[in-house]
Write a protein that holds these residues in place. Structure first.
Motif, PDB file in Angstrom:
ATOM      1  N   GLU A  89      25.675 -91.615  52.840  1.00 51.77           N
ATOM      2  CA  GLU A  89      25.860 -90.434  53.726  1.00 51.77           C
ATOM      3  C   GLU A  89      25.377 -89.438  52.360  1.00 51.77           C
ATOM      4  O   GLU A  89      24.686 -88.093  53.004  1.00 51.77           O
ATOM      5  CB  GLU A  89      27.694 -90.436  52.370  1.00 51.77           C
ATOM      6  CG  GLU A  89      28.220 -88.962  51.986  1.00 51.77           C
ATOM      7  CD  GLU A  89      29.193 -88.211  53.475  1.00 51.77           C
ATOM      8  OE1 GLU A  89      29.155 -87.443  53.345  1.00 51.77           O
ATOM      9  OE2 GLU A  89      28.724 -89.072  54.290  1.00 51.77           O
ATOM     10  N   LEU A  90      24.608 -90.027  51.707  1.00 49.80           N
ATOM     11  CA  LEU A  90      23.372 -88.903  50.898  1.00 49.80           C
ATOM     12  C   LEU A  90      22.604 -88.518  51.451  1.00 49.80           C
ATOM     13  O   LEU A  90      22.767 -87.050  52.040  1.00 49.80           O
ATOM     14  CB  LEU A  90      23.230 -89.443  49.928  1.00 49.80           C
ATOM     15  CG  LEU A  90      21.832 -88.617  49.233  1.00 49.80           C
ATOM     16  CD1 LEU A  90      22.889 -87.341  48.611  1.00 49.80           C
ATOM     17  CD2 LEU A  90      21.679 -89.634  47.657  1.00 49.80           C
ATOM     18  N   LEU A  91      21.843 -89.738  52.006  1.00 50.30           N
ATOM     19  CA  LEU A  91      20.570 -88.907  52.891  1.00 50.30           C
ATOM     20  C   LEU A  91      21.403 -88.609  54.130  1.00 50.30           C
ATOM     21  O   LEU A  91      20.081 -87.451  54.871  1.00 50.30           O
ATOM     22  CB  LEU A  91      19.692 -90.758  53.536  1.00 50.30           C
ATOM     23  CG  LEU A  91      19.162 -91.728  52.315  1.00 50.30           C
ATOM     24  CD1 LEU A  91      18.901 -92.792  53.372  1.00 50.30           C
ATOM     25  CD2 LEU A  91      18.276 -90.324  51.702  1.00 50.30           C
ATOM     26  N   ASN A  92      22.000 -88.746  54.998  1.00 53.63           N
ATOM     27  CA  ASN A  92      22.898 -88.017  55.844  1.00 53.63           C
ATOM     28  C   ASN A  92      22.914 -86.864  55.748  1.00 53.63           C
ATOM     29  O   ASN A  92      22.199 -86.122  56.762  1.00 53.63           O
ATOM     30  CB  ASN A  92      23.345 -88.461  56.730  1.00 53.63           C
ATOM     31  CG  ASN A  92      24.077 -90.207  58.021  1.00 53.63           C
ATOM     32  OD1 ASN A  92      22.497 -90.157  57.513  1.00 53.63           O
ATOM     33  ND2 ASN A  92      24.992 -90.906  58.063  1.00 53.63           N
ATOM     34  N   ILE A  93      23.630 -86.127  54.715  1.00 52.18           N
ATOM     35  CA  ILE A  93      23.816 -84.929  54.287  1.00 52.18           C
ATOM     36  C   ILE A  93      22.844 -84.175  53.447  1.00 52.18           C
ATOM     37  O   ILE A  93      22.735 -82.589  53.850  1.00 52.18           O
ATOM     38  CB  ILE A  93      25.269 -84.659  53.789  1.00 52.18           C
ATOM     39  CG1 ILE A  93      24.442 -84.940  52.009  1.00 52.18           C
ATOM     40  CG2 ILE A  93      26.463 -85.406  53.755  1.00 52.18           C
ATOM     41  CD1 ILE A  93      25.753 -84.835  50.977  1.00 52.18           C
ATOM     42  N   ALA A  94      21.426 -84.951  53.499  1.00 51.04           N
ATOM     43  CA  ALA A  94      20.291 -83.794  52.193  1.00 51.04           C
ATOM     44  C   ALA A  94      19.581 -83.223  53.159  1.00 51.04           C
ATOM     45  O   ALA A  94      19.502 -81.922  53.071  1.00 51.04           O
ATOM     46  CB  ALA A  94      20.171 -85.288  51.821  1.00 51.04           C
TER      47      ALA A  94
ATOM     48  N   ALA B 156      16.471 -95.602  47.455  1.00 50.82           N
ATOM     49  CA  ALA B 156      15.700 -95.385  46.397  1.00 50.82           C
ATOM     50  C   ALA B 156      14.135 -94.698  45.948  1.00 50.82           C
ATOM     51  O   ALA B 156      13.909 -94.290  44.932  1.00 50.82           O
ATOM     52  CB  ALA B 156      15.119 -97.069  46.738  1.00 50.82           C
ATOM     53  N   VAL B 157      13.480 -94.611  47.471  1.00 54.51           N
ATOM     54  CA  VAL B 157      12.462 -93.595  46.793  1.00 54.51           C
ATOM     55  C   VAL B 157      12.985 -92.279  46.856  1.00 54.51           C
ATOM     56  O   VAL B 157      12.493 -91.243  46.353  1.00 54.51           O
ATOM     57  CB  VAL B 157      11.486 -93.457  49.343  1.00 54.51           C
ATOM     58  CG1 VAL B 157      10.579 -92.214  48.226  1.00 54.51           C
ATOM     59  CG2 VAL B 157      11.201 -94.901  48.862  1.00 54.51           C
ATOM     60  N   LEU B 158      13.834 -91.832  47.572  1.00 54.20           N
ATOM     61  CA  LEU B 158      14.570 -90.103  47.228  1.00 54.20           C
ATOM     62  C   LEU B 158      15.265 -90.763  45.400  1.00 54.20           C
ATOM     63  O   LEU B 158      14.202 -89.159  44.421  1.00 54.20           O
ATOM     64  CB  LEU B 158      15.824 -90.107  48.023  1.00 54.20           C
ATOM     65  CG  LEU B 158      16.225 -88.728  47.911  1.00 54.20           C
ATOM     66  CD1 LEU B 158      15.438 -87.594  47.324  1.00 54.20           C
ATOM     67  CD2 LEU B 158      17.941 -88.943  48.415  1.00 54.20           C
ATOM     68  N   ILE B 159      15.609 -91.219  44.691  1.00 52.12           N
ATOM     69  CA  ILE B 159      16.232 -91.226  43.939  1.00 52.12           C
ATOM     70  C   ILE B 159      14.839 -91.060  43.112  1.00 52.12           C
ATOM     71  O   ILE B 159      14.701 -90.065  41.661  1.00 52.12           O
ATOM     72  CB  ILE B 159      16.757 -92.360  43.744  1.00 52.12           C
ATOM     73  CG1 ILE B 159      18.834 -92.135  44.239  1.00 52.12           C
ATOM     74  CG2 ILE B 159      17.308 -92.482  42.360  1.00 52.12           C
ATOM     75  CD1 ILE B 159      19.763 -93.199  44.343  1.00 52.12           C
ATOM     76  N   ILE B 160      14.239 -92.483  42.942  1.00 55.15           N
ATOM     77  CA  ILE B 160      12.934 -92.443  41.677  1.00 55.15           C
ATOM     78  C   ILE B 160      12.313 -91.444  41.824  1.00 55.15           C
ATOM     79  O   ILE B 160      11.887 -90.080  40.652  1.00 55.15           O
ATOM     80  CB  ILE B 160      12.227 -93.235  41.941  1.00 55.15           C
ATOM     81  CG1 ILE B 160      13.012 -95.042  42.134  1.00 55.15           C
ATOM     82  CG2 ILE B 160      10.466 -93.402  41.538  1.00 55.15           C
ATOM     83  CD1 ILE B 160      12.015 -95.863  42.613  1.00 55.15           C
ATOM     84  N   SER B 161      11.653 -90.731  42.940  1.00 58.25           N
ATOM     85  CA  SER B 161      11.099 -89.354  43.230  1.00 58.25           C
ATOM     86  C   SER B 161      11.619 -88.450  42.920  1.00 58.25           C
ATOM     87  O   SER B 161      10.854 -87.545  41.714  1.00 58.25           O
ATOM     88  CB  SER B 161      10.548 -88.871  44.896  1.00 58.25           C
ATOM     89  OG  SER B 161      11.908 -88.546  45.520  1.00 58.25           O
ATOM     90  N   THR B 162      13.105 -88.136  42.736  1.00 54.97           N
ATOM     91  CA  THR B 162      13.692 -87.076  42.071  1.00 54.97           C
ATOM     92  C   THR B 162      13.856 -86.793  40.765  1.00 54.97           C
ATOM     93  O   THR B 162      13.871 -85.832  39.839  1.00 54.97           O
ATOM     94  CB  THR B 162      15.275 -86.659  42.800  1.00 54.97           C
ATOM     95  OG1 THR B 162      14.787 -86.688  44.261  1.00 54.97           O
ATOM     96  CG2 THR B 162      15.838 -85.226  42.101  1.00 54.97           C
ATOM     97  N   ILE B 163      13.857 -87.969  40.221  1.00 55.27           N
ATOM     98  CA  ILE B 163      14.215 -87.921  38.436  1.00 55.27           C
ATOM     99  C   ILE B 163      13.031 -87.914  38.333  1.00 55.27           C
ATOM    100  O   ILE B 163      12.541 -87.526  37.473  1.00 55.27           O
ATOM    101  CB  ILE B 163      14.317 -90.145  38.054  1.00 55.27           C
ATOM    102  CG1 ILE B 163      16.159 -89.900  38.636  1.00 55.27           C
ATOM    103  CG2 ILE B 163      14.159 -90.207  37.727  1.00 55.27           C
ATOM    104  CD1 ILE B 163      16.979 -91.692  38.649  1.00 55.27           C
ATOM    105  N   ALA B 164      11.712 -88.489  39.479  1.00 59.11           N
ATOM    106  CA  ALA B 164       9.900 -88.121  38.874  1.00 59.11           C
ATOM    107  C   ALA B 164       9.580 -86.470  38.598  1.00 59.11           C
ATOM    108  O   ALA B 164       9.656 -86.086  37.278  1.00 59.11           O
ATOM    109  CB  ALA B 164       9.240 -89.012  39.224  1.00 59.11           C
TER     110      ALA B 164
ATOM    111  N   MET C   7       7.121 -87.873  49.762  1.00 62.43           N
ATOM    112  CA  MET C   7       7.073 -88.900  50.573  1.00 62.43           C
ATOM    113  C   MET C   7       8.897 -89.315  49.907  1.00 62.43           C
ATOM    114  O   MET C   7       9.824 -89.314  51.469  1.00 62.43           O
ATOM    115  CB  MET C   7       6.521 -90.305  50.245  1.00 62.43           C
ATOM    116  CG  MET C   7       5.397 -91.051  50.387  1.00 62.43           C
ATOM    117  SD  MET C   7       4.784 -90.412  52.852  1.00 62.43           S
ATOM    118  CE  MET C   7       5.490 -91.412  53.342  1.00 62.43           C
ATOM    119  N   GLY C   8       9.304 -89.117  49.256  1.00 68.64           N
ATOM    120  CA  GLY C   8      11.059 -89.110  48.565  1.00 68.64           C
ATOM    121  C   GLY C   8      11.190 -88.115  49.442  1.00 68.64           C
ATOM    122  O   GLY C   8      12.510 -87.998  49.392  1.00 68.64           O
ATOM    123  N   VAL C   9      10.376 -86.812  49.826  1.00 69.08           N
ATOM    124  CA  VAL C   9      11.000 -85.297  49.822  1.00 69.08           C
ATOM    125  C   VAL C   9      11.502 -85.998  51.619  1.00 69.08           C
ATOM    126  O   VAL C   9      12.143 -85.150  52.188  1.00 69.08           O
ATOM    127  CB  VAL C   9      10.291 -84.482  49.780  1.00 69.08           C
ATOM    128  CG1 VAL C   9      11.050 -82.923  50.647  1.00 69.08           C
ATOM    129  CG2 VAL C   9      10.410 -84.306  48.897  1.00 69.08           C
TER     130      VAL C   9
END
Length: 489
Positions: A57-62, A192-200, A326-328
């Motif tokens: 759901e998160l990746l679909n809507i983002a 995982a890539v999205l969450i890690i990159s966003t936190i970074a 890449m996370g974006v």
């Protein structure tokens, strides 16, 4: 920095408090059989875990919405924070939860079917047009934006056209796979890539020494370098981070894989709050690292993708910055895939083309990709403006469906009526004033005409709702959620 932390805290408090109120008002039934179990076909209807459903759901809507939108919204200044926080808690997350749960109660039906059931059959055709228009624009925008980002971190011989072709090929292959294979296996890694990159990005921003803008009496004004009005501009620029009609095309897809109604609050409401947190981080980064003039020039020169590159490299350096990009990139690619998958379902339902063979699936899918590929040749910023308007019109329709649902069940419908009314007025003003519409400009007459049209639409909505309610009997499926909508054709 205080404003930034306060905004994140309010978003979290909103999830733990207001979402419970919305859930209670909806009246979930934990023992009720869900479409994933009742209609299991191991393709679109497949029971999946709460965690997988949430990340899908998160990746679909983002998409790039909660990144590109807030970056462009940052041009307005710290006032954008208010819309992200208030919009997400009281509008966007409510919108996502209600449509997701109403769809779940109606065998995973898509928005056009829900509009037909709760607003009347003639509305179904209008909603189908808007849903298909929105999804084809979303799919195109979410091919163009990752293609630009990928070419920015690859050798010069890698062209945008070549990357675009590869993305379409990935979409085609994934569209043909069952949802638990196309998304259930891959999306946790993307997530995982999205969450890690966003936190970074967020942590680096806090400890980087840059001054995060505060929301004060002096900063509560319009800082847009071109002088564009906050209303309605901001509410279309920042959509996916606050409220987005695109989400109403995605939640039904996930409603077909949920195993228990208790999961809805976390999956639908919670993931919208997560998206708002992403939006806050990128809005704060854009405002902190660049002044309005520089930010505006960068957006004009290369869309918001250029800002993404600069923010990532400035905060994380060359190597980790590339990882952040890449996370974006995974966001629009995942949302583009889900957009085309939803579009295939809506078109096939509308044309009564049962999706039970590869030939039938390709007969619907390939023409859609061909149209989208042609649209990639158009100006991105022009596509974004049309996408924004179609997106928020769809949000209004979704909120009106939700309001009618609650009204017919004698529950608190104010929770959806208020954001529906606000966004209705915004979309009417937008189409009256903008060049893509009637080009009236933002004058007193425009606001008055927009108010009159909005009130007329609401009056028709309530008159039809009253007639619909008076015609119901105590055993009506509109009240009891017993109708099984035929979605097999």
């Amino acid at each position: 920095m205080l404003t930034f932390f306060a905004a994140i805290a309010i978003l979290l408090v909103g999830y733990f408090t207001y979402s419970r109120f919305i859930e209670k008002n909806f009246q979930i039934e934990p023992d009720r059989k869900t479409p994933a179990e009742a209609l299991r076909d191991n393709y679109d209807f497949v029971p999946m875990s709460k965690g997988k459903n949430a990340i899908i759901e998160l990746l679909n809507i983002a998409g790039t919405g909660p990144i590109f939108g807030p970056i462009m919204g940052a041009l307005y200044g710290p006032v954008a924070y208010i819309w992200i926080v208030v919009g997400a808690i009281f509008a966007g997350a409510v919108h996502d939860y209600m449509i997701g749960m109403i769809s779940l109660r109606n065998n995973g039906a898509q928005l056009p079917e829900l509009a037909s059931k709760y607003l009347g059959k003639p509305v179904k055709h209008i909603v189908n047009i808007f849903a298909m228009l929105l999804l084809i624009l979303v799919g195109t925008v979410f091919v163009t934006s990752p293609a630009n980002l990928i070419t920015s971190i690859t050798p010069d011989w890698v062209t945008v056209g070549a990357v675009t072709g590869l993305i379409f090929l990935y979409y085609l292959i994934s569209t043909l796979l069952p949802i638990d294979k196309a998304m259930g296996k891959v999306y946790p890694w993307f997530g995982a890539v999205l969450i890690i990159s966003t936190i970074a990005i967020g942590v680096s921003l806090i400890f980087s020494g840059y001054s995060l803008p505060e929301l004060t009496a002096n900063s509560l004004q319009n800082f847009h370098p071109k002088g564009l009005a906050i209303f309605p501009g901001l509410f279309f620029t920042v959509s996916c981070g606050a409220i987005s009609g695109f989400h109403a095309t995605q939640a039904p897809m996930v409603s077909r894989t949920i195993k228990n109604e208790k999961e809805g609050r976390f999956t639908f409401y919670g993931m919208m709050i997560a998206e708002a947190v992403i939006a806050m981080i990128w809005a704060a980064a854009a405002m902190s690292l660049f002044n309005g003039q520089t930010l505006g020039q960068m957006i004009d020169a290369g869309t918001a993708s250029l800002v993404v590159n600069e923010v990532s490299y400035m905060l994380l350096g060359s190597f980790f910055g590339s990882i952040a990009i890449m996370g974006v990139i995974v966001l629009p690619i995942s949302s583009g895939l889900s957009a085309f998958r939803s579009l295939r379902i809506i078109v096939s339902d509308y044309l009564h083309i049962k999706q039970d063979t590869l030939k039938k699936i390709l007969a619907v899918t390939i023409p859609l990709y061909a149209i989208s590929f042609l649209l990639t040749q158009l100006d991105f910023n022009a596509l974004w403006r049309y996408f924004n308007w179609a997106n928020q019109v769809t949000a209004v329709i979704s909120l009106l469906v939700s309001t009618r649902y609650l009204y017919l069940k004698n529950r608190n419908y104010i929770v959806t009526l208020v954001p529906a009314t606000f966004m209705l007025y915004a979309v009417v003003i937008y189409i009256l004033s903008e060049p893509i519409g009637f080009h009236m400009g933002l004058t007193t007459m425009t606001y008055l005409v927009g108010l009159g049209l909005s009130l007329a639409i609401l009056a028709l909505f309530f008159v039809s709702g009253k007639k619909q309610k008076e015609a119901l009997n105590p055993h009506s499926e509109l009240i009891n959620d017993h109708l099984a909508i035929d979605i097999s054709n």
